[in-house]
Design a protein around this motif. Structure first.
Motif, PDB file in Angstrom:
ATOM      1  N   SER A  77       0.817  -1.216   0.000  1.00 34.98           N
ATOM      2  CA  SER A  77       0.000   0.000   0.000  1.00 34.98           C
ATOM      3  C   SER A  77       0.853   1.269   0.000  1.00 34.98           C
ATOM      4  O   SER A  77       0.408   2.314   0.439  1.00 34.98           O
ATOM      5  CB  SER A  77      -0.935   0.018   1.227  1.00 34.98           C
ATOM      6  N   GLY A  78       2.096   1.182  -0.467  1.00 33.98           N
ATOM      7  CA  GLY A  78       2.954   2.359  -0.512  1.00 33.98           C
ATOM      8  C   GLY A  78       3.281   2.890   0.862  1.00 33.98           C
ATOM      9  O   GLY A  78       3.360   4.104   1.068  1.00 33.98           O
ATOM     10  N   ASP A  79       3.494   2.013   1.836  1.00 34.79           N
ATOM     11  CA  ASP A  79       3.743   2.451   3.205  1.00 34.79           C
ATOM     12  C   ASP A  79       5.143   3.043   3.340  1.00 34.79           C
ATOM     13  O   ASP A  79       5.954   3.044   2.416  1.00 34.79           O
ATOM     14  CB  ASP A  79       3.505   1.309   4.199  1.00 34.79           C
ATOM     15  N   PHE A  80       5.420   3.550   4.543  1.00 35.80           N
ATOM     16  CA  PHE A  80       6.666   4.273   4.779  1.00 35.80           C
ATOM     17  C   PHE A  80       7.886   3.369   4.626  1.00 35.80           C
ATOM     18  O   PHE A  80       8.938   3.801   4.145  1.00 35.80           O
ATOM     19  CB  PHE A  80       6.628   4.896   6.175  1.00 35.80           C
ATOM     20  N   LEU A  81       7.780   2.108   5.043  1.00 32.48           N
ATOM     21  CA  LEU A  81       8.913   1.193   4.909  1.00 32.48           C
ATOM     22  C   LEU A  81       9.282   0.996   3.451  1.00 32.48           C
ATOM     23  O   LEU A  81      10.462   1.000   3.088  1.00 32.48           O
ATOM     24  CB  LEU A  81       8.581  -0.155   5.575  1.00 32.48           C
ATOM     25  N   ASP A  82       8.289   0.823   2.592  1.00 34.47           N
ATOM     26  CA  ASP A  82       8.566   0.698   1.154  1.00 34.47           C
ATOM     27  C   ASP A  82       9.268   1.941   0.622  1.00 34.47           C
ATOM     28  O   ASP A  82      10.212   1.851  -0.162  1.00 34.47           O
ATOM     29  CB  ASP A  82       7.258   0.477   0.376  1.00 34.47           C
ATOM     30  N   VAL A  83       8.804   3.100   1.058  1.00 31.90           N
ATOM     31  CA  VAL A  83       9.411   4.351   0.608  1.00 31.90           C
ATOM     32  C   VAL A  83      10.873   4.403   1.021  1.00 31.90           C
ATOM     33  O   VAL A  83      11.760   4.727   0.216  1.00 31.90           O
ATOM     34  CB  VAL A  83       8.644   5.566   1.174  1.00 31.90           C
ATOM     35  N   LEU A  84      11.176   4.069   2.283  1.00 33.44           N
ATOM     36  CA  LEU A  84      12.551   4.110   2.764  1.00 33.44           C
ATOM     37  C   LEU A  84      13.438   3.134   2.007  1.00 33.44           C
ATOM     38  O   LEU A  84      14.578   3.462   1.634  1.00 33.44           O
ATOM     39  CB  LEU A  84      12.600   3.800   4.261  1.00 33.44           C
ATOM     40  N   LEU A  85      12.934   1.919   1.765  1.00 35.43           N
ATOM     41  CA  LEU A  85      13.732   0.929   1.033  1.00 35.43           C
ATOM     42  C   LEU A  85      13.956   1.361  -0.406  1.00 35.43           C
ATOM     43  O   LEU A  85      15.036   1.137  -0.975  1.00 35.43           O
ATOM     44  CB  LEU A  85      13.046  -0.436   1.093  1.00 35.43           C
ATOM     45  N   ASP A  86      12.955   1.999  -1.017  1.00 35.59           N
ATOM     46  CA  ASP A  86      13.120   2.511  -2.387  1.00 35.59           C
ATOM     47  C   ASP A  86      14.174   3.612  -2.439  1.00 35.59           C
ATOM     48  O   ASP A  86      15.023   3.643  -3.333  1.00 35.59           O
ATOM     49  CB  ASP A  86      11.786   3.038  -2.920  1.00 35.59           C
ATOM     50  N   VAL A  87      14.112   4.537  -1.474  1.00 31.32           N
ATOM     51  CA  VAL A  87      15.083   5.629  -1.440  1.00 31.32           C
ATOM     52  C   VAL A  87      16.482   5.091  -1.197  1.00 31.32           C
ATOM     53  O   VAL A  87      17.451   5.513  -1.845  1.00 31.32           O
ATOM     54  CB  VAL A  87      14.709   6.657  -0.340  1.00 31.32           C
ATOM     55  N   ALA A  88      16.615   4.124  -0.280  1.00 34.60           N
ATOM     56  CA  ALA A  88      17.923   3.536   0.000  1.00 34.60           C
ATOM     57  C   ALA A  88      18.479   2.816  -1.217  1.00 34.60           C
ATOM     58  O   ALA A  88      19.675   2.902  -1.518  1.00 34.60           O
ATOM     59  CB  ALA A  88      17.813   2.575   1.185  1.00 34.60           C
ATOM     60  N   ALA A  89      17.617   2.094  -1.962  1.00 38.62           N
ATOM     61  CA  ALA A  89      18.070   1.383  -3.160  1.00 38.62           C
ATOM     62  C   ALA A  89      18.446   2.346  -4.276  1.00 38.62           C
ATOM     63  O   ALA A  89      19.406   2.117  -5.024  1.00 38.62           O
ATOM     64  CB  ALA A  89      16.973   0.421  -3.633  1.00 38.62           C
ATOM     65  N   ARG A  90      17.705   3.461  -4.371  1.00 39.15           N
ATOM     66  CA  ARG A  90      17.957   4.426  -5.451  1.00 39.15           C
ATOM     67  C   ARG A  90      19.195   5.278  -5.190  1.00 39.15           C
ATOM     68  O   ARG A  90      20.020   5.490  -6.072  1.00 39.15           O
ATOM     69  CB  ARG A  90      16.732   5.329  -5.603  1.00 39.15           C
ATOM     70  N   ASP A  91      19.332   5.751  -3.947  1.00 36.75           N
ATOM     71  CA  ASP A  91      20.394   6.713  -3.657  1.00 36.75           C
ATOM     72  C   ASP A  91      21.599   6.112  -2.948  1.00 36.75           C
ATOM     73  O   ASP A  91      22.604   6.794  -2.758  1.00 36.75           O
ATOM     74  CB  ASP A  91      19.831   7.856  -2.806  1.00 36.75           C
ATOM     75  N   GLY A  92      21.497   4.843  -2.525  1.00 37.75           N
ATOM     76  CA  GLY A  92      22.627   4.177  -1.894  1.00 37.75           C
ATOM     77  C   GLY A  92      23.087   4.879  -0.631  1.00 37.75           C
ATOM     78  O   GLY A  92      22.297   5.381   0.170  1.00 37.75           O
ATOM     79  N   ALA A  93      24.420   4.946  -0.457  1.00 38.74           N
ATOM     80  CA  ALA A  93      25.001   5.532   0.750  1.00 38.74           C
ATOM     81  C   ALA A  93      24.634   7.001   0.899  1.00 38.74           C
ATOM     82  O   ALA A  93      24.568   7.537   2.015  1.00 38.74           O
ATOM     83  CB  ALA A  93      26.515   5.369   0.731  1.00 38.74           C
ATOM     84  N   LYS A  94      24.378   7.666  -0.218  1.00 38.68           N
ATOM     85  CA  LYS A  94      24.023   9.092  -0.185  1.00 38.68           C
ATOM     86  C   LYS A  94      22.754   9.322   0.642  1.00 38.68           C
ATOM     87  O   LYS A  94      22.598  10.357   1.291  1.00 38.68           O
ATOM     88  CB  LYS A  94      23.832   9.605  -1.607  1.00 38.68           C
ATOM     89  N   ALA A  95      21.847   8.358   0.605  1.00 41.55           N
ATOM     90  CA  ALA A  95      20.585   8.504   1.346  1.00 41.55           C
ATOM     91  C   ALA A  95      20.795   8.418   2.854  1.00 41.55           C
ATOM     92  O   ALA A  95      20.010   8.964   3.631  1.00 41.55           O
ATOM     93  CB  ALA A  95      19.590   7.434   0.904  1.00 41.55           C
ATOM     94  N   GLY A  96      21.852   7.719   3.271  1.00 40.23           N
ATOM     95  CA  GLY A  96      22.124   7.581   4.698  1.00 40.23           C
ATOM     96  C   GLY A  96      21.102   6.752   5.439  1.00 40.23           C
ATOM     97  O   GLY A  96      20.951   6.881   6.651  1.00 40.23           O
ATOM     98  N   LEU A  97      20.410   5.864   4.700  1.00 40.10           N
ATOM     99  CA  LEU A  97      19.348   5.066   5.328  1.00 40.10           C
ATOM    100  C   LEU A  97      19.819   3.641   5.559  1.00 40.10           C
ATOM    101  O   LEU A  97      19.299   2.682   4.983  1.00 40.10           O
ATOM    102  CB  LEU A  97      18.091   5.092   4.451  1.00 40.10           C
ATOM    103  N   ASP A  98      20.829   3.471   6.416  1.00 35.48           N
ATOM    104  CA  ASP A  98      21.267   2.132   6.775  1.00 35.48           C
ATOM    105  C   ASP A  98      20.333   1.565   7.846  1.00 35.48           C
ATOM    106  O   ASP A  98      19.389   2.232   8.286  1.00 35.48           O
ATOM    107  CB  ASP A  98      22.719   2.145   7.252  1.00 35.48           C
TER     108      ASP A  98
END
Length: 498
Positions: free
Chosen positions: A267-288
């Motif tokens: 349902s496009g929840d926040f966890l999906d958003v965070l994982l998408d951002v982490a996959a797209r931006d890598g280390a730059k996103a800082g979402l370890d």
């Protein structure tokens, strides 16, 4: 022994001289007025276990801008609308960094609530603002929240039919917890019928907020902080680990689905958003993983405890003021009707309910001293000097009882907000339950929706009364101070279908 006695007068005289020099330095620094500190402990003896109240009493003597020395730490307290504006608006950049309690430990490294005002904090804050709390995101997940409040209404109806007492704080907490978990993980973490599981989670979150706000020797004497003399840092580490285990299980489950090629979104929840951002931006996103744990901890601890506590305090005040309860019921009957379920879209039409929530925020702000800030430079405020490194507290509890702003300030009177253009979103400094400026609570948009939605659900279609023994003795209004201000004795009440 004789040698010690010979040196004792010199030692006492030396310590007394140091104390006098410290007082002289205090005067020369042009600090705000305040009580004279004692040697070593400073003014700690004046604070007590209800600091929001004791600081409000001291402000009546020393003024709305005062200074204290708590142990070795200079602390400046703002207790009025005008002084708060100086700190949180006019000089917000100087005071935008938080003073982090020692007990929080490693959690502070990735916490949006604790990080200093710097690029990493701005990046994480932006992610939360655009991907979780933006209006379009909240609107998209409105259906998930509607499911949860319908479950709450059904649960209350079942208990009402049995004539059972309802622990208002627990059912509010469980609903808030699942509203958050649906928004973040698209699934529930507990259920209203799971009295043991939901109570354990509630106690864990309450223990974290209480320990975070507990007076700690390490905070008053930073030189000995490493010793963790009260063991609060070790205790908090264990409690955070219990939360992190829950969050890790959710992240692992989602990542396994992705690795197995299941491309369905939750349902496009926040966890999906965070994982998408982490996959797209890598280390730059800082979402370890550590950062995600801290984000989820901030959201669940701050969102569930403060919101459910506000609902509980609102119900307490309505039960103590039957005329206000009757007006709230009358408005719900007119806007929604007795047979209809309430939706988030109804809240804008419920002006009296909104006034009830504002009045509850005024009398029972979730964080009575907000979260402490730290001066990043020496600066002049209202003619006095606030030194670099000073701890800054904003006593919003005292501001809510300012007789210069509020008539009969100790009285619960929602009518004071009808026709009065005062809001709680950081622009009106007489009402600041979520703070203001750069460090205003990022979860305010969701918290506001949840508090109104849950409170309206509890009131819609049900009349409430106190158990006979409580009605005879009166409601115990004792507060339990931590980072948040909760009710020490849970509110239990009886609902009757209208």
């Amino acid at each position: 022994m004789f040698l010690f006695l010979a040196w004792l007068p010199w030692l006492v005289a030396s310590l007394f001289s140091i104390y006098l020099l410290d007082l002289l330095a205090h005067a020369r620094r042009r600090l705000p007025p305040g009580p004279i500190p004692l040697p070593l402990i400073g003014n700690l003896h004046l604070v007590g276990d209800q600091p929001h109240r004791s600081l409000a009493r001291l402000a009546r003597t020393y003024g709305p801008l005062m200074s204290l020395r708590l142990g070795a730490v200079t602390t400046v307290v703002a207790s009025s609308r005008d002084v708060a504006r100086e700190f949180l608006q006019k000089h917000d950049a100087v005071f935008a960094t938080r003073l982090v309690p020692d007990a929080v430990g490693d959690h502070a490294r990735n916490s949006v609530a604790c990080l200093p005002h710097a690029p990493r904090w701005r990046s994480l804050r932006k992610t939360m603002a655009t991907e979780l709390f933006a209006p379009h995101r909240l609107d998209a997940l409105q259906g998930l929240r509607s499911d949860k409040v319908r479950e709450l209404a059904a649960h209350v109806a079942r208990l009402a039919s049995d004539g059972a007492e309802i622990d208002v704080g627990r059912v509010a907490f469980t609903t808030m917890l699942n509203l958050l978990s649906r928004t973040i993980f698209s699934r529930d973490l507990t259920s209203l019928d799971d009295h043991v599981g939901s109570k354990e989670f509630q106690v864990l979150v309450a223990d974290i907020t209480e320990a975070s706000g507990c007076p700690n020797v390490s905070d008053f004497f930073p030189a000995i902080a490493r010793a963790d003399m009260q063991g609060l840092r070790r205790r908090m580490t264990r409690m955070f680990a219990r939360l992190h285990a829950v969050f890790d299980a959710e992240v692992d489950r989602r990542q396994r689905r992705r690795e197995d090629g299941d491309s369905r979104k939750e349902s496009g929840d926040f966890l999906d958003v965070l994982l998408d951002v982490a996959a797209r931006d890598g280390a730059k996103a800082g979402l370890d993983r550590d950062t995600m744990r801290s984000l989820f901890t901030d959201l669940f601890v701050a969102g569930s405890d403060t919101s459910s506590s506000t609902v509980e305090w609102a119900m307490v005040e309505l039960l103590r003021n039957p005329s206000s309860m009757a007006k709230a019921h009358e408005e719900l009957a007119q806007v929604i009707g007795m047979r209809r379920s309430i939706e988030e879209s109804h809240i804008d039409q419920l002006t009296y309910l909104q006034a009830v929530v504002k009045e509850t925020f005024r009398l029972h702000p979730p964080a009575p001293l907000l979260l402490p800030r730290q001066a990043q430079a020496t600066i002049r405020i209202a003619g006095y000097m606030v030194p670099q490194g000073a701890r800054v507290l904003v006593n919003v509890w005292a501001m809510g009882r300012d007789e210069g702003i509020w008539s009969e300030p100790d009285k619960f009177m929602p009518e004071r907000f009808l026709g009065r253009m005062v809001d709680y979103k950081g622009g009106d400094f007489e009402l600041l339950p979520f703070g203001a400026g750069r460090r205003v609570c990022p979860g305010m948009p969701l918290a506001s929706r949840m508090v109104h939605f849950v409170l309206a659900t509890l009131l819609n279609g049900f009349k409430w009364k106190l158990p006979v023994k409580v009605e005879m003795a009166g409601i115990d209004m004792t507060e339990k101070f931590g980072v948040t201000l909760t009710k020490a004795v849970p509110l239990c009440a009886i609902a009757t279908p209208i």
